[in-house]
Structures are given as C-alpha cells and as structure tokens.
Design a protein around this motif. Sequence first.
Motif, mmCIF file in Angstrom:
data_model
loop_
_atom_site.group_PDB
_atom_site.id
_atom_site.type_symbol
_atom_site.label_atom_id
_atom_site.label_comp_id
_atom_site.label_asym_id
_atom_site.label_seq_id
_atom_site.Cartn_x
_atom_site.Cartn_y
_atom_site.Cartn_z
ATOM 1 N N UNK A 213 0.847 -1.182 0.000
ATOM 2 C CA UNK A 213 0.000 0.000 0.000
ATOM 3 C C UNK A 213 0.889 1.240 0.000
ATOM 4 N N UNK A 214 0.361 2.410 -0.371
ATOM 5 C CA UNK A 214 1.179 3.628 -0.275
ATOM 6 C C UNK A 214 1.751 3.842 1.123
ATOM 7 N N UNK A 215 0.932 3.612 2.152
ATOM 8 C CA UNK A 215 1.416 3.785 3.517
ATOM 9 C C UNK A 215 2.488 2.760 3.845
ATOM 10 N N UNK A 216 2.301 1.522 3.360
ATOM 11 C CA UNK A 216 3.291 0.478 3.604
ATOM 12 C C UNK A 216 4.626 0.783 2.951
ATOM 13 N N UNK A 217 4.586 1.355 1.752
ATOM 14 C CA UNK A 217 5.830 1.734 1.083
ATOM 15 C C UNK A 217 6.537 2.858 1.827
ATOM 16 N N UNK A 218 5.766 3.858 2.261
ATOM 17 C CA UNK A 218 6.385 4.948 3.019
ATOM 18 C C UNK A 218 7.014 4.437 4.310
ATOM 19 N N UNK A 223 14.800 6.169 7.992
ATOM 20 C CA UNK A 223 15.274 7.428 8.549
ATOM 21 C C UNK A 223 14.208 8.525 8.507
ATOM 22 N N UNK A 224 14.332 9.463 9.443
ATOM 23 C CA UNK A 224 13.561 10.699 9.448
ATOM 24 C C UNK A 224 14.519 11.866 9.274
ATOM 25 N N UNK A 225 13.960 13.011 8.889
ATOM 26 C CA UNK A 225 14.769 14.217 8.705
ATOM 27 C C UNK A 225 14.380 15.231 9.765
ATOM 28 N N UNK A 226 15.350 15.680 10.531
ATOM 29 C CA UNK A 226 15.141 16.707 11.548
ATOM 30 C C UNK A 226 15.795 17.998 11.057
ATOM 31 N N UNK A 227 15.023 19.079 11.017
ATOM 32 C CA UNK A 227 15.563 20.377 10.584
ATOM 33 C C UNK A 227 15.267 21.423 11.647
ATOM 34 N N UNK A 236 20.253 20.497 9.370
ATOM 35 C CA UNK A 236 19.503 19.323 8.926
ATOM 36 C C UNK A 236 20.280 18.056 9.261
ATOM 37 N N UNK A 237 19.573 17.060 9.814
ATOM 38 C CA UNK A 237 20.215 15.781 10.072
ATOM 39 C C UNK A 237 19.252 14.654 9.728
ATOM 40 N N UNK A 238 19.768 13.584 9.179
ATOM 41 C CA UNK A 238 18.985 12.399 8.834
ATOM 42 C C UNK A 238 19.280 11.327 9.871
ATOM 43 N N UNK A 239 18.240 10.780 10.481
ATOM 44 C CA UNK A 239 18.449 9.871 11.603
ATOM 45 C C UNK A 239 17.358 8.807 11.677
ATOM 46 N N UNK A 240 17.709 7.577 12.088
ATOM 47 C CA UNK A 240 16.691 6.542 12.319
ATOM 48 C C UNK A 240 16.042 6.679 13.693
ATOM 49 N N UNK A 241 16.585 7.578 14.542
ATOM 50 C CA UNK A 241 16.055 7.752 15.902
ATOM 51 C C UNK A 241 15.753 9.225 16.141
ATOM 52 N N UNK A 242 14.688 9.746 15.543
ATOM 53 C CA UNK A 242 14.403 11.172 15.667
ATOM 54 C C UNK A 242 14.101 11.618 17.102
ATOM 55 N N UNK A 263 10.302 15.238 9.728
ATOM 56 C CA UNK A 263 9.539 14.710 8.597
ATOM 57 C C UNK A 263 10.027 13.326 8.222
ATOM 58 N N UNK A 264 9.079 12.513 7.772
ATOM 59 C CA UNK A 264 9.415 11.204 7.210
ATOM 60 C C UNK A 264 9.601 11.369 5.698
ATOM 61 N N UNK A 265 10.429 10.546 5.094
ATOM 62 C CA UNK A 265 10.581 10.621 3.639
ATOM 63 C C UNK A 265 9.244 10.425 2.930
ATOM 64 N N UNK A 266 9.072 11.084 1.810
ATOM 65 C CA UNK A 266 7.852 10.971 1.015
ATOM 66 C C UNK A 266 7.870 9.666 0.224
ATOM 67 N N UNK A 267 6.746 9.357 -0.400
ATOM 68 C CA UNK A 267 6.686 8.185 -1.277
ATOM 69 C C UNK A 267 7.693 8.320 -2.403
ATOM 70 N N UNK A 268 7.874 9.531 -2.908
ATOM 71 C CA UNK A 268 8.869 9.744 -3.968
ATOM 72 C C UNK A 268 10.275 9.416 -3.479
ATOM 73 N N UNK A 269 10.606 9.811 -2.242
ATOM 74 C CA UNK A 269 11.913 9.485 -1.682
ATOM 75 C C UNK A 269 12.113 7.971 -1.613
ATOM 76 N N UNK A 270 11.081 7.269 -1.136
ATOM 77 C CA UNK A 270 11.163 5.811 -1.020
ATOM 78 C C UNK A 270 11.286 5.175 -2.398
#
Length: 279
Positions: A213-218, A223-227, A236-242, A263-270
């Motif tokens: 599903x779209x949600x499953x792919x996202x 990683x999440x992005x913290x800005x 800006x930092x990319x981290x699996x533990x926001x 923010x979590x990566x978008x479907x496009x990012x995935x």
Amino acid sequence: MTTAIEVTDLRKEYGDKAAVDGLSLSIRTGEVFALLGPNGAGKSTTVEILEGFRKRTSGDVSVLGHDPAHASREWRERVGFMLQSTSDQMLLTPREAITHMGRLYPNPKPTDELLDAVGLKEKADVKPRTLSGGMRRRLDVALALVGSPELVFLDEPTTGFDPEARRHFWALIESLKDAGITVLLTTHYLDEAEHLADRIAIINDGQLAALDTPAGLRAKAIDSVVTWTENGTQRRTVTPTPTATLRELLAATEGEVADLAVTKPSLEDVYLEIIGGNE
C-alpha cells in the motif's frame, strides 16, 4: 476476495535481453492498482502482455479468468484500454467518436454521461485536432470507458492535464472504484499513485522491486529528517532515531528551537531509493 489479474513468473525476452524477468503479482477485483517504474523497467511491456497486445516468452497470465494471448471478442468487451495516443489522429468530434465506439459494445455508457464525466461537455462537437493535449487525453479516457468495462487499463492518463483537470480525473477514478471496476494505472506522478491506488507495485529491471500500500511503502523508510535553525543557519540531520535526536537538541539549546520540524521521507523518496536512482 476474487482476483482480476494473476501473473506468475512472467518473462519477455528480446534476444538475450529480458525486458520482464520472472514477474509475479496478483491484482484484486475492484482495486485501483498502480504500476510504477523508471523508463525501460518493463512496466509497459507487462501491461501490453496483460492487454493481449504483446506475446510473452513464458509464464502464466490470467486476466478476468482468461489468457489475454488468446482473447475472445467477449473478453475484450469486458476490458477497457487507454493507449498513449488513441485520439491524436482522429477526425471525429468527441461526441461522434464516443458514439461510434459505443456501437461496438453490447452495453455502452451514454455519450453525454461520458462527455460530462471527463470534462468535455463544452467541447463535444469540435475536432480533436483543435483540442489541447490534455483534452485529447480526456477523450482517450472516455473511449476506454465507453464499453462499461469490468477492468480498465489507464496508461499515463493525466499527461498534459493541468492541476484542476487532474483533480477531476482523480474523482472519476474514485467513482470507478465505487462502482467495483478494477483499474490498472501506470503513471510517473507519485502523488497520483499515492492518492488513487490501493496498492502500488514498483518494477525495476524487469523484476518486482516492491509491492505494498502507499502507507506500507512509506513505512519502509527507516530514517527521518530533523531540521531547525541555529544562529541564523538552517541545520539538517537524517536519523533513524528522531526522538533521541530531539532530546539531544533540546538539551543543548536554551529556550525554543527555531523552525524545528521532523519529517518522514515521502513516497517519492522511497521510490527513488528502491529503484536506485534509475529514473
């Protein structure tokens, strides 16, 4: 739940090149299923095989319970096809084209209903060559739906649409789903796939790279992005533990953290991560 399309170990070879390489997937009756992939990934070849327009090298394919390689007229009356340029060279007006095409089917949709559904009511009696590219695509959609199909293939349907026309088209697809019609959609617009599709398959190098599903792919994005802004500079930092990152940031900052966002990566990012930047 019944299955509209079943594909098992599908292969299509051109010489020593496998355009489709062992693809297996199942599409449920009544769902909107999006097929994504970079140019040359094999999605167009796959769709053409499902439509019965291209022969496969090997594998098993069932579409509405029949092998499309040996499709009967009765089978084709149950399926709607939207090709990439159906109406470009047509000399008939939209009204004439839909009416004429409808005569080929035992249970056609009313012409005026289709014209209204695809937003061509006011252009019903002009020649297609005077229509914009987006309006010709709307006519292509109408021609795919005129036979009241159980299953419809839509190949890049909103190419050339302006934002308002795309939204109207999305509403049309949602109405097809509400009517129980199965839709197989190919598109390069990730927001379109995310909005419309119950499930998305991503094909890369002729193989199934992801199906969810779209949600499953996202959710596959780790990683999440913290800005935030620090001393007037955007950080800006990319981290699996926001959460841990936020604790460290708050502990090191007096007062409020300016412009803080997680923010979590978008479907496009995935999608780009899955295909390895081959788009």
